[in-house]
Design a protein around this motif. Structure first.
Motif, PDB file in Angstrom:
ATOM      1  N   ASP A  22      26.233 -42.604  53.789  1.00 13.22           N
ATOM      2  CA  ASP A  22      26.734 -43.200  52.538  1.00 13.22           C
ATOM      3  C   ASP A  22      28.182 -42.776  52.270  1.00 13.22           C
ATOM      4  OD1 ASP A  22      24.319 -44.482  52.039  1.00 13.22           O
ATOM      5  OD2 ASP A  22      23.506 -42.787  50.905  1.00 13.22           O
ATOM      6  N   LEU A  23      28.480 -41.493  52.523  1.00  7.99           N
ATOM      7  CA  LEU A  23      29.846 -41.016  52.285  1.00  7.99           C
ATOM      8  C   LEU A  23      30.816 -41.638  53.280  1.00  7.99           C
ATOM      9  CD1 LEU A  23      28.981 -37.315  51.562  1.00  7.99           C
ATOM     10  CD2 LEU A  23      30.176 -38.838  49.985  1.00  7.99           C
ATOM     11  N   PRO A  66      41.348 -42.158  37.233  1.00  4.95           N
ATOM     12  CA  PRO A  66      40.010 -42.320  37.818  1.00  4.95           C
ATOM     13  C   PRO A  66      39.551 -41.044  38.521  1.00  4.95           C
ATOM     14  CG  PRO A  66      41.627 -43.727  38.950  1.00  4.95           C
ATOM     15  CD  PRO A  66      42.356 -43.039  37.843  1.00  4.95           C
ATOM     16  N   LEU A  67      38.231 -40.824  38.562  1.00  7.25           N
ATOM     17  CA  LEU A  67      37.689 -39.665  39.270  1.00  7.25           C
ATOM     18  C   LEU A  67      37.369 -40.054  40.710  1.00  7.25           C
ATOM     19  CD1 LEU A  67      37.417 -38.904  36.225  1.00  7.25           C
ATOM     20  CD2 LEU A  67      35.336 -37.667  36.839  1.00  7.25           C
ATOM     21  N   LYS A  68      37.068 -39.057  41.546  1.00  7.84           N
ATOM     22  CA  LYS A  68      36.641 -39.315  42.928  1.00  7.84           C
ATOM     23  C   LYS A  68      35.159 -39.681  42.932  1.00  7.84           C
ATOM     24  CE  LYS A  68      40.501 -37.760  44.866  1.00  7.84           C
ATOM     25  NZ  LYS A  68      41.485 -38.733  45.323  1.00  7.84           N
ATOM     26  N   PRO A  69      34.693 -40.308  44.015  1.00  8.83           N
ATOM     27  CA  PRO A  69      33.248 -40.604  44.069  1.00  8.83           C
ATOM     28  C   PRO A  69      32.427 -39.315  44.043  1.00  8.83           C
ATOM     29  CG  PRO A  69      34.437 -41.724  45.853  1.00  8.83           C
ATOM     30  CD  PRO A  69      35.421 -40.786  45.199  1.00  8.83           C
ATOM     31  N   LEU A  70      31.362 -39.326  43.233  1.00  6.19           N
ATOM     32  CA  LEU A  70      30.418 -38.202  43.174  1.00  6.19           C
ATOM     33  C   LEU A  70      29.033 -38.744  43.534  1.00  6.19           C
ATOM     34  CD1 LEU A  70      29.232 -35.415  42.318  1.00  6.19           C
ATOM     35  CD2 LEU A  70      29.310 -36.215  39.955  1.00  6.19           C
ATOM     36  N   VAL A  71      28.429 -38.131  44.556  1.00  7.77           N
ATOM     37  CA  VAL A  71      27.050 -38.473  44.919  1.00  7.77           C
ATOM     38  C   VAL A  71      26.172 -37.348  44.386  1.00  7.77           C
ATOM     39  CG1 VAL A  71      25.435 -38.903  46.815  1.00  7.77           C
ATOM     40  CG2 VAL A  71      27.807 -39.696  47.001  1.00  7.77           C
ATOM     41  N   ALA A  72      25.177 -37.677  43.541  1.00 10.85           N
ATOM     42  CA  ALA A  72      24.327 -36.657  42.936  1.00 10.85           C
ATOM     43  C   ALA A  72      22.948 -36.690  43.577  1.00 10.85           C
ATOM     44  CB  ALA A  72      24.220 -36.885  41.436  1.00 10.85           C
ATOM     45  N   GLY A 132      18.018 -35.895  34.631  1.00  8.04           N
ATOM     46  CA  GLY A 132      18.563 -37.250  34.759  1.00  8.04           C
ATOM     47  C   GLY A 132      20.077 -37.231  34.840  1.00  8.04           C
ATOM     48  N   SER A 133      20.674 -36.039  34.963  1.00  8.63           N
ATOM     49  CA  SER A 133      22.138 -35.932  35.013  1.00  8.63           C
ATOM     50  C   SER A 133      22.722 -36.805  36.116  1.00  8.63           C
ATOM     51  CB  SER A 133      22.538 -34.465  35.226  1.00  8.63           C
ATOM     52  OG  SER A 133      23.930 -34.333  35.304  1.00  8.63           O
ATOM     53  N   GLU A 134      21.923 -37.070  37.170  1.00  6.91           N
ATOM     54  CA  GLU A 134      22.415 -37.926  38.254  1.00  6.91           C
ATOM     55  C   GLU A 134      22.735 -39.337  37.780  1.00  6.91           C
ATOM     56  OE1 GLU A 134      19.429 -36.618  38.046  1.00  6.91           O
ATOM     57  OE2 GLU A 134      17.955 -38.228  38.145  1.00  6.91           O
ATOM     58  N   ALA A 139      23.352 -42.096  42.879  1.00  2.48           N
ATOM     59  CA  ALA A 139      22.309 -41.097  42.664  1.00  2.48           C
ATOM     60  C   ALA A 139      21.319 -41.230  43.823  1.00  2.48           C
ATOM     61  CB  ALA A 139      21.609 -41.335  41.327  1.00  2.48           C
ATOM     62  N   VAL A 140      21.087 -40.121  44.525  1.00  2.00           N
ATOM     63  CA  VAL A 140      20.157 -40.126  45.655  1.00  2.00           C
ATOM     64  C   VAL A 140      18.969 -39.255  45.268  1.00  2.00           C
ATOM     65  CG1 VAL A 140      19.829 -39.497  48.064  1.00  2.00           C
ATOM     66  CG2 VAL A 140      22.012 -40.474  47.323  1.00  2.00           C
TER      67      VAL A 140
END
Ligand SMILES: NC(=O)c1ccc[n+]([C@@H]2O[C@H](COP(=O)([O-])OP(=O)(O)OC[C@H]3O[C@@H](n4cnc5c(N)ncnc54)[C@H](O)[C@@H]3O)[C@@H](O)[C@H]2O)c1
Ligand SMILES: [Zn+2]
Length: 423
Positions: A27-28, A137-143, A151-153, A181-182
């Motif tokens: 995914d990344l 803008p922020l960078k991509p975050l995968v949670a 549920g923070s993801e 969210a994974v």
């Protein structure tokens, strides 16, 4: 002022299921990431899960660094240490959080503060901080959650303790929401029983509070630039909250009793996701507003299964302790919703003969069965602390504004007093 006619709904992309976390490297790579910071805490790092996620990245030519210094229940200081680490070791072009809400929220703060100018206080909610919006803008975050809880993801919120003020507060902005969210329920089987119970009570409170929140049309109409992520209960959030409650009714006790019960773990992970998609848009009210001072003013309570030597009332525990009394108080605003919620959690409850006691007694029975402390006295508070606790709750005006009834300092004091002991 005219009445609101509009509600909004936001959610990240989701990947759910056993094995989903084995695809994070791929995914990344699709995002074009080349240098990634994996954010976790020491307890989760000890399970080997974050390293397993980091190891996949090499296959796609991505360089991964693991930071395992997130604090369980983060503070402004612990977040600053994580930000400093990321600034020194960076730049990174994506972030991955592997852990519970503590690690995911730490990753949100790191992402914000490595892409935007200023200091944490600039972005922390008013009145504690200056409540500014990120300008860049922020960078991509995968949670990748390893608890079934916050549920923070899927939310736009990052919760932290501001140590100098002894107050728990947050940063809230749509740009904080993870890009993906994974949710892999197999990652949650190593949660010890107290973590399963506390984080599960967080799910339960998210679902119940968003389901009983003020209806979105009862607010004054907003201008487009005034819209906030939390807009009160609404048809879409309701649907997710109801599903979450039914799953909790079926599987919460089972997941605490036997952590290896994969079917129950799957239900709990789904429930956390659904409740996150509900409360992330509707909002939460009294139990969460009260949970903040209960957690923030802790003296010496040390829960089993959490890092030793650190007094804390874990978030899920802190929000659950006044929930029965809070739902007794909100009952009159919408009896049918409270009874429907009780019936979803326990099909034997609710129905036409229900009263203001029905939902509180369903919640209390559950808390007793899964070994949550018996009220705020059991985590160290006395009747003489009630005024202090009320003062702390009143600082959470953003949450109290979501309550379906007006709530005064006296009402809150009554709720705390009847929560000293629950059974
Ligand atoms: N951002 C949001 O929307 C939001 C919502 C609710 C709560 N929160 C915040 O999230 C935090 C609580 O997060 P949480 O309840 O998910 O727990 P957590 O992240 O604080 O973790 C609790 C404990 O469980 C351990 N742990 C986690 N997963 C594990 C696993 N799979 N195996 C073994 N050990 C594991 C951790 O090491 C830690 O000791 C609080 O700071 C709370 O305020 C955030
Ligand atoms: Zn919560």
């Amino acid at each position: 002022m005219s009445a609101e006619t509009v509600f909004t709904y936001g959610a990240p992309q989701l990947k759910f299921g056993a094995g989903a976390s084995d695809e994070v490297g791929y995914d990344l790579s699709q995002l074009g990431a080349t240098r990634v910071l994996v954010v976790t805490d020491a307890g989760v790092a000890a399970t080997g899960l974050p390293q397993r996620v980091a190891d996949q990245m090499g296959r796609f030519g991505i360089e991964a660094t693991v930071f395992d210094g997130s604090r369980v229940e983060p503070t402004d200081e612990s977040m600053q240490r994580a930000i400093d680490f990321a600034r020194d070791a960076g730049p990174f072009d994506a972030y991955v959080a592997v852990g519970g809400g503590s690690s995911i929220d730490t990753a949100k703060a790191v992402n914000l503060m490595t892409t935007n100018p200023g200091e944490l206080m600039d972005y922390i909610n008013v009145p504690v901080g200056r409540g500014e919006a990120p300008s860049k803008p922020l960078k991509p975050l995968v949670a990748v959650p390893t608890t079934a809880g916050t549920g923070s993801e899927s939310t736009t919120v990052c919760v932290l303790d501001v140590l100098s003020l002894k107050v728990k507060t947050g940063i809230s902005h749509p740009r904080l929401r993870p890009m993906l969210a994974v949710i892999d329920p197999t990652l949650t089987v190593t949660q010890p029983p107290t973590v399963t119970a506390a984080s599960g009570m967080d799910i339960l409170c998210h679902a119940l509070e968003s389901y009983t929140a003020r209806w979105y049309t009862t607010y004054d109409k907003k201008q487009p630039e005034q819209r906030v992520p939390y807009c009160g209960s609404n048809p879409i959030a309701d649907m997710w909250s109801e599903k979450a409650m039914a799953l909790l009714g079926r599987s919460f006790r089972r997941a605490v009793r036997d952590g290896s019960d994969l079917e129950a773990r799957n239900d709990m992970a789904l429930a956390a996701t659904f409740a996150g998609m509900g409360f992330g848009n509707a909002g939460v009210h009294i139990p969460h507003a009260n949970g903040y001072p209960i957690a923030g003013r802790v003296r010496d309570f040390q829960p089993r299964d959490y890092p030793a030597g650190e007094p804390m009332v874990p978030h899920g525990m802190s929000v659950s302790l006044t929930a029965p009394a809070a739902f007794r108080f909100t009952f009159e605003a919408s009896p049918e919703r409270h009874l429907r919620a009780a019936a979803l959690l326990d099909p034997a409850a609710g129905g036409s003969g229900g009263s203001a006691e029905t939902l509180p007694s369903v919640v209390t029975d559950l808390m007793r069965d899964i070994d949550i402390p018996n009220g705020i006295a059991a985590v160290g508070y006395l009747a003489s602390d009630v005024d202090d606790l009320v003062e702390g709750s009143l600082k959470q005006q953003r949450l109290l504004a979501t309550c379906p009834r007006e709530v005064t300092a006296d009402d809150l004091a009554g709720i705390f007093r009847s929560s000293l002991e629950l059974w």
